[in-house]
Structure formats: C-alpha cells, structure tokens
Design a protein around this motif. Structure first.
Motif, PDB file in Angstrom:
ATOM      1  N   GLU A 158      38.589  10.320 -22.227  1.00 61.05           N
ATOM      2  CA  GLU A 158      38.169  10.335 -23.789  1.00 61.05           C
ATOM      3  C   GLU A 158      37.350   9.217 -23.985  1.00 61.05           C
ATOM      4  OE1 GLU A 158      40.537  10.189 -28.005  1.00 61.05           O
ATOM      5  OE2 GLU A 158      41.036  11.929 -26.872  1.00 61.05           O
ATOM      6  N   ASN A 159      37.660   8.083 -23.569  1.00 58.88           N
ATOM      7  CA  ASN A 159      36.807   6.944 -23.743  1.00 58.88           C
ATOM      8  C   ASN A 159      35.378   7.242 -23.157  1.00 58.88           C
ATOM      9  OD1 ASN A 159      38.569   5.263 -25.385  1.00 58.88           O
ATOM     10  ND2 ASN A 159      39.482   4.437 -23.602  1.00 58.88           N
ATOM     11  N   ALA A 160      35.434   7.543 -21.809  1.00 62.24           N
ATOM     12  CA  ALA A 160      34.021   7.747 -21.211  1.00 62.24           C
ATOM     13  C   ALA A 160      33.278   9.059 -22.060  1.00 62.24           C
ATOM     14  CB  ALA A 160      34.370   8.240 -19.546  1.00 62.24           C
ATOM     15  N   LEU A 161      34.111   9.865 -22.335  1.00 58.75           N
ATOM     16  CA  LEU A 161      33.366  10.842 -23.180  1.00 58.75           C
ATOM     17  C   LEU A 161      32.766  10.423 -24.381  1.00 58.75           C
ATOM     18  CD1 LEU A 161      32.740  14.124 -23.839  1.00 58.75           C
ATOM     19  CD2 LEU A 161      34.927  14.224 -24.806  1.00 58.75           C
ATOM     20  N   THR A 162      33.331   9.365 -25.108  1.00 60.92           N
ATOM     21  CA  THR A 162      32.757   8.874 -26.193  1.00 60.92           C
ATOM     22  C   THR A 162      31.626   8.049 -26.173  1.00 60.92           C
ATOM     23  OG1 THR A 162      35.084   8.710 -27.239  1.00 60.92           O
ATOM     24  CG2 THR A 162      33.410   7.340 -28.326  1.00 60.92           C
ATOM     25  N   ARG A 163      31.812   7.450 -24.890  1.00 62.81           N
ATOM     26  CA  ARG A 163      30.582   6.526 -24.553  1.00 62.81           C
ATOM     27  C   ARG A 163      29.287   7.632 -24.133  1.00 62.81           C
ATOM     28  NH1 ARG A 163      34.348   3.628 -21.700  1.00 62.81           N
ATOM     29  NH2 ARG A 163      33.923   4.707 -19.691  1.00 62.81           N
ATOM     30  N   ALA A 164      29.526   8.604 -23.593  1.00 62.62           N
ATOM     31  CA  ALA A 164      28.456   9.529 -22.926  1.00 62.62           C
ATOM     32  C   ALA A 164      27.978  10.209 -24.461  1.00 62.62           C
ATOM     33  CB  ALA A 164      28.876  10.780 -22.173  1.00 62.62           C
ATOM     34  N   LEU A 165      28.657  10.576 -25.356  1.00 65.62           N
ATOM     35  CA  LEU A 165      28.296  11.079 -26.617  1.00 65.62           C
ATOM     36  C   LEU A 165      27.416  10.423 -27.522  1.00 65.62           C
ATOM     37  CD1 LEU A 165      31.697  13.188 -27.344  1.00 65.62           C
ATOM     38  CD2 LEU A 165      29.041  14.259 -26.896  1.00 65.62           C
ATOM     39  N   ARG A 166      27.812   9.152 -27.635  1.00 61.97           N
ATOM     40  CA  ARG A 166      27.014   7.968 -28.332  1.00 61.97           C
ATOM     41  C   ARG A 166      25.747   7.475 -27.771  1.00 61.97           C
ATOM     42  NH1 ARG A 166      30.604   2.734 -29.321  1.00 61.97           N
ATOM     43  NH2 ARG A 166      29.223   2.485 -31.019  1.00 61.97           N
ATOM     44  N   THR A 167      25.754   7.849 -26.560  1.00 57.49           N
ATOM     45  CA  THR A 167      24.476   7.195 -25.891  1.00 57.49           C
ATOM     46  C   THR A 167      23.594   8.404 -25.517  1.00 57.49           C
ATOM     47  OG1 THR A 167      25.572   7.456 -23.734  1.00 57.49           O
ATOM     48  CG2 THR A 167      25.573   5.229 -24.646  1.00 57.49           C
ATOM     49  N   GLY A 168      23.860   9.607 -25.798  1.00 54.40           N
ATOM     50  CA  GLY A 168      23.103  10.838 -25.687  1.00 54.40           C
ATOM     51  C   GLY A 168      23.103  11.396 -24.217  1.00 54.40           C
ATOM     52  N   GLU A 169      24.007  10.899 -23.436  1.00 50.87           N
ATOM     53  CA  GLU A 169      23.944  11.340 -22.151  1.00 50.87           C
ATOM     54  C   GLU A 169      24.654  12.901 -21.992  1.00 50.87           C
ATOM     55  OE1 GLU A 169      26.474   8.879 -19.514  1.00 50.87           O
ATOM     56  OE2 GLU A 169      25.417   7.064 -20.382  1.00 50.87           O
ATOM     57  N   ILE A 170      25.373  13.282 -22.890  1.00 49.48           N
ATOM     58  CA  ILE A 170      25.751  14.626 -23.384  1.00 49.48           C
ATOM     59  C   ILE A 170      25.363  14.872 -24.749  1.00 49.48           C
ATOM     60  CG2 ILE A 170      27.773  16.021 -23.559  1.00 49.48           C
ATOM     61  CD1 ILE A 170      29.161  14.228 -21.477  1.00 49.48           C
ATOM     62  N   ALA A 171      24.873  16.076 -25.132  1.00 46.58           N
ATOM     63  CA  ALA A 171      24.452  16.460 -26.261  1.00 46.58           C
ATOM     64  C   ALA A 171      25.599  17.038 -27.480  1.00 46.58           C
ATOM     65  CB  ALA A 171      23.780  17.913 -26.242  1.00 46.58           C
TER      66      ALA A 171
END
Length: 328
Positions: free
Chosen positions: A249-262
C-alpha cells in the motif's frame, strides 16, 4: 433422551434470518453489538463453544487456538477467505475449519467492474462537483475519462471471482488477460477469449487495467510490490477487491502521488480499516469500505452455507466446505 444441542458462538451480527435459523437448530450465543470481539471475548468464545462462527475481522492465530478447550471442534467461518485463521494449527488441535466459497463471486465481480468504471470515467470527481453545487452545465472538455472498450484487462487470480470479472469485462469489450497459479483449460480460455501470461511481470507491464482477484496467502503477500508497480504503464489503473495485503500500500501510494500510475480503485486495504491518510487524500483513487460482497442475497447465502456446514458436522459427516491446508 435427545442429545444436547451444539453450543455455537457467533462473533458478529449476522442477517436476522440467519440468526433466527441458527437459534432454531443450535444452542447459539449471538452477538448483541456489531463491533468485533476483543481478544479476551474471542478467547472466552473458543473456551466455551463447540462451534465458533467468526468473520474476517476475528484473528484466530496459533495463540488463540492454544486457548481453545477440547470442546471446540469446528470453526465455521462466515466468509470465503480464511487468511485470518491459522488453519494448520487448528487441524493439529483436531479442529475443523469450513468457509463459504462461491457465494460472493458475482457480487464482487460486479463491484470490480464498478471500480474500473469509476476510476477510468472519473465518477467520484463528477459526484463531488454535483454535491458542491459547482456544475454549471455540459462542457466538451469537462471531466474527460477513458473508454474501457478495447483496453487490456490483466486479471491476477483466475478463480471464481476472476472468471466472473472476465465475463463482465468481455461484455464491455475489454481484452482479457490473466496470470494464475495454474493455467486454465484451453476450452475455458477460449470461452473468455483470454490470454494466459506465465510471467506476472510481463503481464502487468502491458495492461491498461490490472484487477487483483487472488486470495491472500504467504506467497501472494505484496505480490504487487514497488518493483511490479513500477512496471505498470503510467496511464494504467489498478483495482483490488480481493485482499489488501496483496498490494504494497505504501508503494502504491507513492506511485499514485508521483503519477507513475494513473489511478486505483480499492475495496480492501493492507492494514484493515487503518488507511494511509496520504492515500485517502489523493484525487485519482476511489476508496470503498470493503463492500465487494455486500448484497442482501450474498449475505443470506453465506449464512445458509455456514448453517449447512455446522448441521452436516453435527450429523457426523464432513462439512461440505471443509478447508484443508493443502488448499491454501
């Protein structure tokens, strides 16, 4: 002289018809409050019951099972997932474990499609505009989402729920791909028009939407970790209606915040109801309170399965939905 009725302890409030039928058949101890039992209450239950009826909010680990009396012979779980129960230790203590498989597949698949649509079509943003009274009429470029027809859907876990998702997604015109512990039979793949990926890494790197539909086991913990999330396309979205622990979940949050995932649509969370506040603050995430199986029909069917498992056990037979360690 009739034999004594089984003592059954239910840890959460269940639908009224289910509780009523349990009371007709067994010496049942029902829960007055809908709050989860405390550890001490749960310990008291395993010491006094012949049969325990827990839910996923009850952690029945080795320490809890060690406190059980010799009376406890069956844990009849109200729900399909049993990752909150130490099945191996229970069996070592002579305690059977049953569950309620197959009941929530369609309901959860419906919710999966709902989340896919909500994320890709930006429904929560539209709802927020309406609730704030900020909508001033149709505009050609307002709240533009994406068409799901033609998009690649990668299903992680092609069991009952995964296949139910595939059927629905195919009707929407999505291309079906999947990764599973075992490949489906050729005729089943043909029915879904599904493409099998032996490599999860290769699949997630090519998908427009990833749907997590596998159970939580030691081998699936953080299956979608930081490295795999980075493999996803920047315009891709991920949806999870299975178990929160499958995604870091922490990695997902980072990816969403940085736009790595839409975007992401989540019905389950790694830490239960303790959701990362940074995740909750993001505008590209749709969060639901574990509603995947929350239909009246589904909850009643789950109760019927619990009752059947207990009644069959009481009659001296193997519960039809017995969980064995080799299944996990």
């Amino acid at each position: 002289m009739p034999s004594a009725r089984l003592s059954v302890v239910v840890t959460r409030r269940l639908p009224e018809p289910v509780e009523k039928r349990l009371g007709e058949l067994f010496d049942v101890n029902l829960r007055d409050s809908d709050d989860p039992m405390s550890r001490s209450e749960l310990a008291q239950a395993v010491r006094t019951a012949d049969v325990l009826v827990p839910t996923l909010s009850d952690r029945i680990d080795a320490g809890m099972i060690a406190q059980a009396s010799d009376r406890l012979k069956l844990i009849a779980n109200y729900g399909a997932g049993v990752d909150h129960i130490d099945v191996h230790t229970a069996r070592q203590h002579g305690i059977l474990v049953s569950n309620t498989p197959g009941v929530s597949a369609d309901d959860t698949a419906d919710m999966t499609m709902g989340l896919i649509l909500a994320v890709t079509r930006r429904m929560p943003e539209g709802l927020a505009v309406m609730q704030k009274g900020e909508w001033h009429g149709w505009a050609p470029t307002a709240l533009l989402g994406g068409r799901i027809a033609g998009r690649r859907l990668g299903i992680l876990g092609m069991g009952r729920i995964g296949q139910a998702v595939a059927r629905r997604a195919a009707a929407f015109g999505m291309q079906i791909h999947y990764h599973n512990r075992k490949r489906l039979r050729a005729e089943t793949e043909e029915d879904f028009g599904a493409t099998y990926w032996e490599s999860l890494d290769q699949m997630v790197a090519r998908m427009d939407v990833v749907s997590v539909n596998c159970p939580h086991t030691p081998s699936t913990f953080h299956l979608m970790n930081a490295r795999r999330l980075k493999l996803m396309k920047p315009e891709a979205v991920i949806v999870n209606t299975s178990r929160g622990e499958v995604i870091d979940e922490n990695a997902l949050t980072r990816a969403l915040r940085t736009g790595e995932i839409a975007g992401a649509g989540l019905d389950v969370y790694e830490y239960g109801s303790e959701i990362n506040p940074r995740l909750r603050a993001l505008g590209n995430v749709v969060l639901l309170p574990h509603m995947g199986s929350a239909t009246v029909e589904g909850r009643l069917e789950m109760g019927e399965k619990v009752i059947l498992n207990i009644k069959t056990f009481d009659d001296g037979h193997r519960p039809p939905d017995l969980v064995v360690p080799s299944m996990l």
